[in-house]
Design an enzyme around this catalytic site. Structure first.
Site, PDB file in Angstrom:
ATOM      1  NE  ARG A  50      -2.513   1.158   3.546  1.00  0.00           N
ATOM      2  CZ  ARG A  50      -3.244   1.017   4.654  1.00  0.00           C
ATOM      3  NH1 ARG A  50      -4.530   0.729   4.569  1.00  0.00           N
ATOM      4  NH2 ARG A  50      -2.699   1.160   5.849  1.00  0.00           N
ATOM      5  CE  LYS A 149      -2.016   4.761   6.997  1.00  0.00           C
ATOM      6  NZ  LYS A 149      -3.069   5.486   7.688  1.00  0.00           N
ATOM      7  CD  GLU A 182     -11.498   6.674   5.558  1.00  0.00           C
ATOM      8  OE1 GLU A 182     -11.024   5.573   5.830  1.00  0.00           O
ATOM      9  OE2 GLU A 182     -10.927   7.499   4.819  1.00  0.00           O
TER      10      GLU A 182
HETATM   11  N1  PXG Z   1      -9.031   5.049   7.496  1.00  0.00           N
HETATM   12  C1  PXG Z   1      -8.103   6.005   7.692  1.00  0.00           C
HETATM   13  C2  PXG Z   1      -8.361   7.386   7.232  1.00  0.00           C
HETATM   14  C3  PXG Z   1      -6.887   5.673   8.321  1.00  0.00           C
HETATM   15  O1  PXG Z   1      -5.945   6.604   8.503  1.00  0.00           O
HETATM   16  C4  PXG Z   1      -7.683   3.385   8.544  1.00  0.00           C
HETATM   17  C5  PXG Z   1      -8.850   3.774   7.905  1.00  0.00           C
HETATM   18  C6  PXG Z   1      -7.513   1.947   8.927  1.00  0.00           C
HETATM   19  O2  PXG Z   1      -6.594   1.320   8.038  1.00  0.00           O
HETATM   20  P1  PXG Z   1      -5.717   0.068   8.489  1.00  0.00           P
HETATM   21  O3  PXG Z   1      -4.879  -0.236   7.299  1.00  0.00           O
HETATM   22  O4  PXG Z   1      -4.906   0.488   9.687  1.00  0.00           O
HETATM   23  O5  PXG Z   1      -6.669  -1.018   8.808  1.00  0.00           O
HETATM   24  C7  PXG Z   1      -6.666   4.350   8.744  1.00  0.00           C
HETATM   25  C8  PXG Z   1      -5.342   4.003   9.389  1.00  0.00           C
HETATM   26  C9  PXG Z   1      -4.450   7.022  14.768  1.00  0.00           C
HETATM   27  C10 PXG Z   1      -4.077   6.763  13.349  1.00  0.00           C
HETATM   28  O6  PXG Z   1      -3.593   7.503  15.516  1.00  0.00           O
HETATM   29  C11 PXG Z   1      -4.787   5.848  12.598  1.00  0.00           C
HETATM   30  C12 PXG Z   1      -4.449   5.587  11.276  1.00  0.00           C
HETATM   31  C13 PXG Z   1      -3.407   6.274  10.724  1.00  0.00           C
HETATM   32  C14 PXG Z   1      -2.703   7.194  11.466  1.00  0.00           C
HETATM   33  C15 PXG Z   1      -3.022   7.451  12.795  1.00  0.00           C
HETATM   34  O7  PXG Z   1      -5.607   6.760  15.147  1.00  0.00           O
HETATM   35  N2  PXG Z   1      -5.232   4.639  10.663  1.00  0.00           N
END
Ligand code: PXG
Length: 290
Positions: A50, A149, A182
Site C-alpha cells: 500500500r 495514505k 469512514e
Molecule cells: N481510514 C483512515 C483514514 C486511516 O488513517 C484506517 C482507515 C484503517 O486502516 P488500516 O490499514 O490500519 O486497517 C486508517 C489508518 C491514529 C491513526 O492515531 C490511525 C491511522 C493512521 C494514522 C493514525 O488513530 N489509521
C-alpha cells in the site's frame, strides 16, 4: 529509542530532518501504521504494498526495494527489542526549497519509528463506543483520493477536533454527497439482515488492511459481504456496527448520533470476528527474528 533514518539507526534525539523537507512544508509524503504482535509483524507485506501504491500515485520514488524496506522495519524492531509495537513508516518527498516543485527534492526521506502501542481501554471492547457524525466531509477522491495514505491528514484532524469537542472517541465522516465514508483513522462496517456491509473505496475511504482482513474472515465464515453505499439511516438501523483499524483492531459501536444500534451491546457477528481477528494476529505475519 532507536529510529531508522535514511539507512541508519540513530538515537531518538539525533533523528532529525531538514525544516526544508517537503513532508513538513507541504505534507508531501506517504506513510503506514503497522503493528507487531508477540514478535510477528501483522500484514507487513500488505502495508509495504500500500505504501508503494500511495507513493506511485503521488510520483514519489522510494529509494529502497520492498524487500529492503521489510528488512529495515524488522531491523528497527530488533534494535528496540520490541515485540508488541506500533510501527510508523514514513517516506517524504525530501529536502527541497520553499516552492512546491517536487523536482527540487533530490532524495526522499525515509524513517521508521517503533514505539509501544497505545490501546483503547479493554472495557470499550466489551461495552462498545458511542460516536457521532461530524460536519467536516471526507476529502473528495477527485481532489485528494483517501486511498492515498498521504501525510496530509488535516481533513481527518479537523474531524477529530469536532469529535473531541463533542466528547466522542471517534468521528464518522461523510463524503461530499452525504454518504458514509469512514472514521478519522478507522473503516466502518455494519451487519444488516445477516450481511456485512462497508462503504466501497470509491465512496472516499482508505482501503484499510484491517478492513481487507475482516472481509476475508467474514467470507471464510460464509457471511455475504457487500462493498456498497451507506447512509446514516443505514447505520442507525443496523443490527451491529463496528470500526476497524491497525490500532483499534475491531471495536464495536453501540450508539451513533444518539441512536442505539441493535441491542445496544456488541453483537454476535462482531464478537465472532473480533475473536477470529485476534487469533489471526498470533499466527499470520512476518517474524521479526529470522
Ligand atoms: N481510514 C483512515 C483514514 C486511516 O488513517 C484506517 C482507515 C484503517 O486502516 P488500516 O490499514 O490500519 O486497517 C486508517 C489508518 C491514529 C491513526 O492515531 C490511525 C491511522 C493512521 C494514522 C493514525 O488513530 N489509521
Amino acid at each position: 529509542m532507536k529510529i531508522y533514518l535514511n539507512g541508519e539507526l540513530v538515537e531518538k534525539e539525533e533523528a532529525k530532518i531538514s525544516i526544508f523537507d517537503h513532508g513538513l512544508l507541504y505534507g508531501d509524503g506517504v506513510f503506514e501504521g503497522i503493528r507487531s504482535y508477540n514478535g510477528i509483524i501483522f500484514k507487513l507485506r500488505e502495508h509495504i504494498n500500500r505504501l508503494f501504491e500511495s507513493a506511485h500515485t503521488i510520483m514519489l520514488k522510494i529509494p529502497l526495494t520492498k524487500e529492503d524496506l521489510i528488512e529495515a522495519v524488522k531491523q528497527t524492531l530488533r534494535a528496540n527489542q520490541l515485540k508488541e509495537a506500533y510501527i510508523r513508516l514514513v517516506v517524504t518527498r525530501g529536502e527541497g526549497d520553499l516552492g512546491l516543485d517536487p523536482r527540487k527534492c533530490k532524495k526522499a526521506t525515509v524513517f521508521i519509528i517503533a514505539d509501544k502501542i497505545v490501546l483503547y481501554p479493554e472495557e470499550l471492547y466489551e461495552t462498545g463506543l458511542a460516536i457521532i457524525t461530524v460536519p467536516t466531509r471526507r476529502n473528495v477522491p477527485e481532489a485528494l483520493n483517501p486511498q492515498i495514505k498521504s501525510l496530509n491528514y488535516l481533513n481527518n484532524i479537523l474531524a477529530k477536533i469536532e469529535a473531541i469537542n463533542a466528547n466522542s472517541e471517534e468521528a464518522i465522516m461523510l463524503n461530499a454527497q452525504g454518504y458514509v465514508a469512514e472514521c478519522t483513522g478507522d473503516n466502518i462496517f455494519i451487519v444488516a439482515k445477516g450481511k456485512l456491509l462497508t462503504p466501497a473505496p470509491y465512496v472516499g475511504t482508505l482501503k484499510g488492511i484491517t478492513r481487507d482482513t475482516v472481509i476475508a474472515l467474514a467470507q471464510k465464515d460464509q457471511i455475504v459481504v457487500h462493498e456498497t453505499i451507506l447512509t446514516r439511516h443505514d447505520l442507525f438501523n443496523a443490527d451491529e456496527l463496528f470500526l476497524t483499524g491497525t490500532a483499534a483492531e475491531i471495536i464495536p459501536v453501540v450508539k451513533v448520533d444518539g441512536r442505539v444500534i441493535g441491542t445496544g451491546k456488541p453483537g454476535p457477528v462482531t464478537l465472532r470476528l473480533m475473536k477470529e481477528f485476534r487469533e489471526l494476529t498470533t499466527i499470520d505475519g512476518e517474524k521479526i527474528l529470522n
